[in-house]
Design a protein around this motif. Sequence first.
Motif, PDB file in Angstrom:
ATOM      1  N   THR A  98     -57.404  43.853  81.311  1.00 32.89           N
ATOM      2  CA  THR A  98     -57.828  42.762  82.181  1.00 32.89           C
ATOM      3  C   THR A  98     -58.717  41.800  81.397  1.00 32.89           C
ATOM      4  O   THR A  98     -59.034  42.033  80.231  1.00 32.89           O
ATOM      5  N   HIS A  99     -59.106  40.735  82.090  1.00 33.33           N
ATOM      6  CA  HIS A  99     -60.087  39.804  81.547  1.00 33.33           C
ATOM      7  C   HIS A  99     -61.247  39.685  82.534  1.00 33.33           C
ATOM      8  O   HIS A  99     -61.715  38.581  82.845  1.00 33.33           O
ATOM      9  N   SER A 100     -61.734  40.818  83.011  1.00 40.34           N
ATOM     10  CA  SER A 100     -62.799  40.819  84.005  1.00 40.34           C
ATOM     11  C   SER A 100     -64.084  40.238  83.410  1.00 40.34           C
ATOM     12  O   SER A 100     -64.442  40.501  82.267  1.00 40.34           O
ATOM     13  N   THR A 101     -64.782  39.446  84.211  1.00 40.67           N
ATOM     14  CA  THR A 101     -65.827  38.548  83.728  1.00 40.67           C
ATOM     15  C   THR A 101     -66.939  39.251  82.955  1.00 40.67           C
ATOM     16  O   THR A 101     -67.300  38.841  81.844  1.00 40.67           O
ATOM     17  N   SER A 112     -71.193  46.543  72.666  1.00 47.45           N
ATOM     18  CA  SER A 112     -70.701  47.639  73.494  1.00 47.45           C
ATOM     19  C   SER A 112     -71.456  47.613  74.829  1.00 47.45           C
ATOM     20  O   SER A 112     -72.576  47.102  74.908  1.00 47.45           O
ATOM     21  N   ILE A 113     -70.831  48.185  75.860  1.00 48.54           N
ATOM     22  CA  ILE A 113     -71.511  48.311  77.156  1.00 48.54           C
ATOM     23  C   ILE A 113     -72.337  49.595  77.105  1.00 48.54           C
ATOM     24  O   ILE A 113     -71.787  50.697  77.028  1.00 48.54           O
ATOM     25  N   PRO A 114     -73.670  49.483  77.117  1.00 47.69           N
ATOM     26  CA  PRO A 114     -74.505  50.675  76.945  1.00 47.69           C
ATOM     27  C   PRO A 114     -74.514  51.538  78.199  1.00 47.69           C
ATOM     28  O   PRO A 114     -74.270  51.061  79.309  1.00 47.69           O
ATOM     29  N   GLY A 166     -61.975  53.742  77.759  1.00 50.08           N
ATOM     30  CA  GLY A 166     -61.993  52.296  77.733  1.00 50.08           C
ATOM     31  C   GLY A 166     -62.680  51.764  76.494  1.00 50.08           C
ATOM     32  O   GLY A 166     -63.497  52.454  75.876  1.00 50.08           O
ATOM     33  N   ALA A 167     -62.343  50.540  76.131  1.00 51.21           N
ATOM     34  CA  ALA A 167     -62.967  49.863  75.001  1.00 51.21           C
ATOM     35  C   ALA A 167     -62.814  48.369  75.183  1.00 51.21           C
ATOM     36  O   ALA A 167     -61.967  47.893  75.946  1.00 51.21           O
ATOM     37  N   LEU A 168     -63.630  47.628  74.450  1.00 55.61           N
ATOM     38  CA  LEU A 168     -63.585  46.170  74.480  1.00 55.61           C
ATOM     39  C   LEU A 168     -63.013  45.660  73.173  1.00 55.61           C
ATOM     40  O   LEU A 168     -63.531  45.981  72.092  1.00 55.61           O
ATOM     41  N   ALA A 169     -61.959  44.878  73.244  1.00 56.84           N
ATOM     42  CA  ALA A 169     -61.466  44.181  72.070  1.00 56.84           C
ATOM     43  C   ALA A 169     -62.397  42.994  71.827  1.00 56.84           C
ATOM     44  O   ALA A 169     -62.617  42.168  72.723  1.00 56.84           O
ATOM     45  N   ALA A 170     -62.977  42.923  70.638  1.00 56.64           N
ATOM     46  CA  ALA A 170     -63.989  41.918  70.342  1.00 56.64           C
ATOM     47  C   ALA A 170     -63.488  40.511  70.648  1.00 56.64           C
ATOM     48  O   ALA A 170     -62.365  40.140  70.282  1.00 56.64           O
ATOM     49  N   ASN A 171     -64.326  39.741  71.361  1.00 55.22           N
ATOM     50  CA  ASN A 171     -64.017  38.353  71.738  1.00 55.22           C
ATOM     51  C   ASN A 171     -62.766  38.231  72.601  1.00 55.22           C
ATOM     52  O   ASN A 171     -62.209  37.142  72.732  1.00 55.22           O
ATOM     53  N   HIS A 172     -62.344  39.318  73.201  1.00 57.10           N
ATOM     54  CA  HIS A 172     -61.099  39.328  73.973  1.00 57.10           C
ATOM     55  C   HIS A 172     -61.352  39.922  75.350  1.00 57.10           C
ATOM     56  O   HIS A 172     -61.490  39.176  76.324  1.00 57.10           O
ATOM     57  N   GLY A 173     -61.432  41.231  75.453  1.00 56.39           N
ATOM     58  CA  GLY A 173     -61.638  41.817  76.763  1.00 56.39           C
ATOM     59  C   GLY A 173     -61.373  43.306  76.786  1.00 56.39           C
ATOM     60  O   GLY A 173     -61.056  43.920  75.762  1.00 56.39           O
ATOM     61  N   PRO A 174     -61.461  43.902  77.985  1.00 57.36           N
ATOM     62  CA  PRO A 174     -61.367  45.352  78.118  1.00 57.36           C
ATOM     63  C   PRO A 174     -59.928  45.864  78.202  1.00 57.36           C
ATOM     64  O   PRO A 174     -59.061  45.255  78.821  1.00 57.36           O
ATOM     65  N   CYS A 191     -65.195  50.000  84.662  1.00 62.06           N
ATOM     66  CA  CYS A 191     -65.678  49.292  83.478  1.00 62.06           C
ATOM     67  C   CYS A 191     -66.335  47.978  83.864  1.00 62.06           C
ATOM     68  O   CYS A 191     -67.431  47.648  83.378  1.00 62.06           O
ATOM     69  N   GLU A 192     -65.688  47.221  84.718  1.00 64.18           N
ATOM     70  CA  GLU A 192     -66.257  45.941  85.144  1.00 64.18           C
ATOM     71  C   GLU A 192     -67.538  46.148  85.944  1.00 64.18           C
ATOM     72  O   GLU A 192     -68.519  45.409  85.760  1.00 64.18           O
ATOM     73  N   ALA A 193     -67.555  47.154  86.803  1.00 67.15           N
ATOM     74  CA  ALA A 193     -68.747  47.400  87.618  1.00 67.15           C
ATOM     75  C   ALA A 193     -69.943  47.775  86.745  1.00 67.15           C
ATOM     76  O   ALA A 193     -71.054  47.243  86.941  1.00 67.15           O
ATOM     77  N   VAL A 194     -69.744  48.662  85.777  1.00 61.74           N
ATOM     78  CA  VAL A 194     -70.888  49.075  84.956  1.00 61.74           C
ATOM     79  C   VAL A 194     -71.298  47.965  83.983  1.00 61.74           C
ATOM     80  O   VAL A 194     -72.474  47.872  83.597  1.00 61.74           O
ATOM     81  N   ALA A 195     -70.349  47.093  83.595  1.00 61.34           N
ATOM     82  CA  ALA A 195     -70.721  45.936  82.771  1.00 61.34           C
ATOM     83  C   ALA A 195     -71.648  45.015  83.545  1.00 61.34           C
ATOM     84  O   ALA A 195     -72.658  44.522  83.010  1.00 61.34           O
ATOM     85  N   GLU A 196     -71.317  44.770  84.807  1.00 60.83           N
ATOM     86  CA  GLU A 196     -72.188  43.923  85.633  1.00 60.83           C
ATOM     87  C   GLU A 196     -73.561  44.561  85.813  1.00 60.83           C
ATOM     88  O   GLU A 196     -74.602  43.891  85.702  1.00 60.83           O
TER      89      GLU A 196
END
Length: 232
Positions: A98-101, A112-114, A166-174, A191-196
């Motif tokens: 996805t490209h979640s905000t 990284s999302i800590p 899960g992982a984040l592609a740098a400058n791209h998304g999850p 992933c999106e919830a814990v990022a927020e």
Amino acid sequence: MTDHTDLRQEVLSANKQIAAAGLAQLTWGNVSGIDRDAGLYFIKPSGVSYDDLTAEMLVPVDLESGEVTGGTLRPSVDSESHRAFYLAWPSVGGVTHTHSTNAVAFAQAGRSIPVLGTTHADTFLGPIPVTRDLTPAECAEAYELNTSHAIIEAIGDDAAAIANPGALAANHGPFTWGRTAQASLNHAIICEAVAEMALKTLALNPQAAAPAHLLQTHFDRKHGADAYYGNG
């Protein structure tokens, strides 16, 4: 020979949930699911809206060759990324991108999302890592495949992929994954919830942290050898 009706329906439902959960705008996301015995996965076709998507539109792709085996539609441009995850991690049965905000914000920041609390630790055993930057050569040729290779480097082996889905592609998304297509979508939502939550926590306290033993307890009660969460 199976017609894969159940798998198609699961993948269809998971794709439609991307929009319903607010994880992507327009067509900026995709889910796939695999039949390991058949060596075949089904993925969202490129550029088709979630509202218009049907089970029959899902594109079957051969796991070994990457070739489309039926229909007239092209698979998502991220199909090679999905295929690489299936080849690297035998326990994975579904993949979501996805490209979640908020997750994208971490990816664009190269962070990284800590793990700052138990909500994160209930699903992910550690931070959700961000990959290294791709080189110019990796972007110029086999970009999607190299995107997945960078994620595999960041995650590790099959067991690590199941523990940290899960992982984040740098400058791209999850990218997230799981034992089923639905599980991979659930992990994208988490992933999106814990990022927020992490962004808001760090805004309040840039030095925020959580005790390691508390985080381990929360992960183990759902995923450990003596897990006791739920009634499954």
